[in-house]
Design an enzyme around this catalytic site. Structure first.
Site, PDB file in Angstrom:
ATOM      1  CG  HIS A 192      -1.947  -1.132   1.127  1.00  0.00           C
ATOM      2  ND1 HIS A 192      -2.637  -1.597   2.228  1.00  0.00           N
ATOM      3  CD2 HIS A 192      -2.361  -1.892   0.080  1.00  0.00           C
ATOM      4  CE1 HIS A 192      -3.423  -2.591   1.863  1.00  0.00           C
ATOM      5  NE2 HIS A 192      -3.272  -2.784   0.567  1.00  0.00           N
TER       6      HIS A 192
ATOM      7  CB  CYS B 244       2.470  17.065  -8.181  1.00  0.00           C
ATOM      8  SG  CYS B 244       1.238  18.254  -8.792  1.00  0.00           S
TER       9      CYS B 244
ATOM     10  CB  CYS C 155       3.101  18.589 -12.746  1.00  0.00           C
ATOM     11  SG  CYS C 155       3.990  18.695 -11.161  1.00  0.00           S
TER      12      CYS C 155
ATOM     13  CB  CYS D 231       2.478  20.949  -6.741  1.00  0.00           C
ATOM     14  SG  CYS D 231       3.767  20.683  -7.977  1.00  0.00           S
TER      15      CYS D 231
ATOM     16  CB  CYS E 204       1.364  22.925 -10.200  1.00  0.00           C
ATOM     17  SG  CYS E 204       1.438  21.287 -10.948  1.00  0.00           S
TER      18      CYS E 204
END
Length: 542
Positions: A411, A419, A422, A443, A446
């Site tokens: 997991h 992100c 992106c 982020c 971004c």
């Protein structure tokens, strides 16, 4: 009205001799042990299948008007499944820009009720259908009419007849595994609206076939006067009725839902019965005493261990499902459709704040490994550990020093973050301070004020790392002992590992409570994992 339907979407079948006569009233006779068997090879399973008659075909008639009727009738029932996440009504649960256009996840009364696809099983049936077409076998799908209008209230009935030769299905899967898997991978990698639309139509057809087949099967049992409660028991469900309930109506409403129907239909294709066979204890293996269990540990050379949250409880890390665990805390603290929603990828994308407010509670800190972690490390040092499949995200296996090659973080973990827009990946320590402040880590690349860094733990709705499948395919060939420690075995696909392993490989469960019933382990230790480890080490003197 509350209805409880027990057992997860891998439906179990009771096959022991005392119930065999009852089972035959519901399903076709299960072959005796000396019946020739075939093995199905696929990404997710290595299961023995019974031989089927070459002349036997499945005839399925699809009526979309009937399907719509089933949807409308089923809407008034709420089904609660333990360990099984049924169709989720996304627009009810998640608030996003598109949800205002929908009611209960569909645009109008004539659309199908279901929202999510059970991709593993859909892909299994896709393999079957695609290979049948490519090899020009006797399978044929004939559309006699296909006009359906969902944007208005007018719906024209569509009837489809599907004939599937089951022996051919098994032969194709058995003999063409690599080619079929490559084809599914190719389908998954296709990009483009036309391909996506084609895939949606294919999935829709599969679902309609499954739902129509299950509806027909239910009606046959009803017409034969079969007791509805016994019918549900024999396919692995427990049905509790209230006064004046129509049992067959409830059964039909539940079993013809998309995910359930697809699972049942897939079982029928694989096993010639609606319910999946479950594992029994190895009759020739004597583990009647703890000393014999210790001897088994000493003689085993390729041990696979599945670990869950129970192995970290003594470290001060709460588990998820027990009283006072993570889910109970979430339920008290947040107003969510259900506690698991906090770890649902759809919910996260729509509303990330609750997760990041809570992430501080489960973010790896200064916890030390438990005696169980140290025991797994000891097995590694002695060359006995083939693999440790951990469902935990606390990274304590790494802290304990277990060889990373022997470890599969099923997991994911907080060690990295990516992100959602992106796909920039950073070290997990980069977002630690933000998470400790219970804020959303945005982020920086971004820099749009919306894109955020998601810890690389696997959320519900996400695929497991490729390494999981790769290791499973290798390990099932070499394993000589399977141990389940501190896991509820409620989350797939990890919960399927005990079913995938050859039935003659010994299996031991070490947990506070019995899980995975009616699956049978060869030895069960009900208690703390650390105590088991201490008792074992006192005997073997390693």
């Amino acid at each position: 009205m509350n209805k409880r339907s027990l057992e997860n979407n891998e439906l179990n079948e009771i096959q022991n001799n005392q119930n065999k006569n009852n089972n035959n009233k519901i399903n076709k006779e299960i072959p005796s042990d000396n019946t020739p068997l075939k093995k199905l090879k696929s990404i997710n399973s290595l299961e023995q299948l019974q031989e089927v008659d070459e002349d036997e075909d499945l005839d399925v008639e699809i009526d979309t008007k009937l399907i719509n009727k089933l949807d409308k009738k089923g809407r008034k029932y709420e089904f609660v499944g333990e360990g099984y996440s049924d169709e989720e009504q996304i627009s009810d649960d998640y608030e996003d820009d598109e949800s205002s256009e929908y009611e209960y996840g569909y645009e109008n009364e004539d659309e199908l009720l279901d929202d999510e696809d059970h991709l593993d099983n859909i892909n299994e049936i896709k393999k079957i259908q695609k290979k049948l077409v490519n090899t020009e076998t006797s399978t044929s799908i004939t559309n006699t009419s296909s006009t359906t209008t969902t944007s208005t209230s007018t719906t024209t009935t569509t009837t489809t007849k599907t004939q599937i030769n089951e022996t051919i299905l098994l032969d194709i899967l058995n003999n063409n595994k690599d080619e079929v898997d490559d084809e599914i991978q190719r389908i998954g990698n296709n990009v483009g609206n036309s391909k996506e639309e084609e895939g949606e139509e294919e999935e829709e057809n599969i679902e309609l076939v499954a739902r129509s087949f299950i509806y027909k099967h239910i009606q046959e049992k009803k017409s034969l006067g079969i007791d509805p409660i016994e019918f549900t028991k024999d396919i692995g469900f427990k049905l509790e009725l209230e006064k004046d309930d129509d049992a067959w109506e409830i059964i039909t409403a539940f079993l013809t839902r998309k995910k359930v129907a697809v699972n049942l239909f897939l079982n029928y294709l694989k096993y010639n019965t609606l319910a999946r066979p479950y594992r029994k204890k190895i009759a020739t293996l004597d583990l009647s005493t703890f000393e014999k269990v210790c001897q088994l540990f000493e003689s085993s050379k390729n041990i696979v261990i599945i670990t869950g949250a129970g192995v970290s409880v003594s470290c001060g890390i709460p588990d998820f499902r027990s009283k006072g665990g993570v889910y109970e805390t979430i339920e008290k603290k947040y107003n969510l459709p259900r506690p698991e929603s906090l770890f649902d990828i759809h919910y996260l994308r729509a509303n990330p704040l609750p997760f990041f407010e809570f992430a501080k509670e489960i973010f790896p800190g200064n916890h030390k490994p438990s005696p169980t972690h140290s025991f797994i490390k000891l097995l590694d040092e002695k060359g006995k550990l083939l693999r440790n499949y951990t469902q935990n995200i606390d990274t304590l296996e790494h802290v304990a020093g277990i060889d990373r090659e022997k470890l599969v973080n099923c997991h994911g973990s907080f060690s990295t973050a990516t992100c959602i827009t992106c796909k920039l990946t950073v070290d997990g320590t980069t977002i630690r301070d933000t998470i400790m402040k219970m804020e959303i880590p945005l982020c920086q690349q971004c820099n749009d004020g919306q894109s955020f860094m998601k810890p690389d733990i696997v959320f519900f709705g996400e695929n497991l790392p490729d390494r999981f499948d790769q290791c499973v395919l290798k390990d099932v060939k070499d394993i000589d002992l399977l141990i389940v420690m501190g896991s509820s075995l409620q989350v797939q696909p990890v919960s399927l590992l005990p079913d995938i392993v050859d039935k003659q490989i010994p299996q031991i469960l070490i947990n506070r409570e019995l899980v995975a019933q009616p699956h049978e382990f060869d030895y069960v230790y009900l208690g703390d994992c650390d105590q088991f480890v201490q008792d074992l080490l006192n005997k073997v003197k390693w």
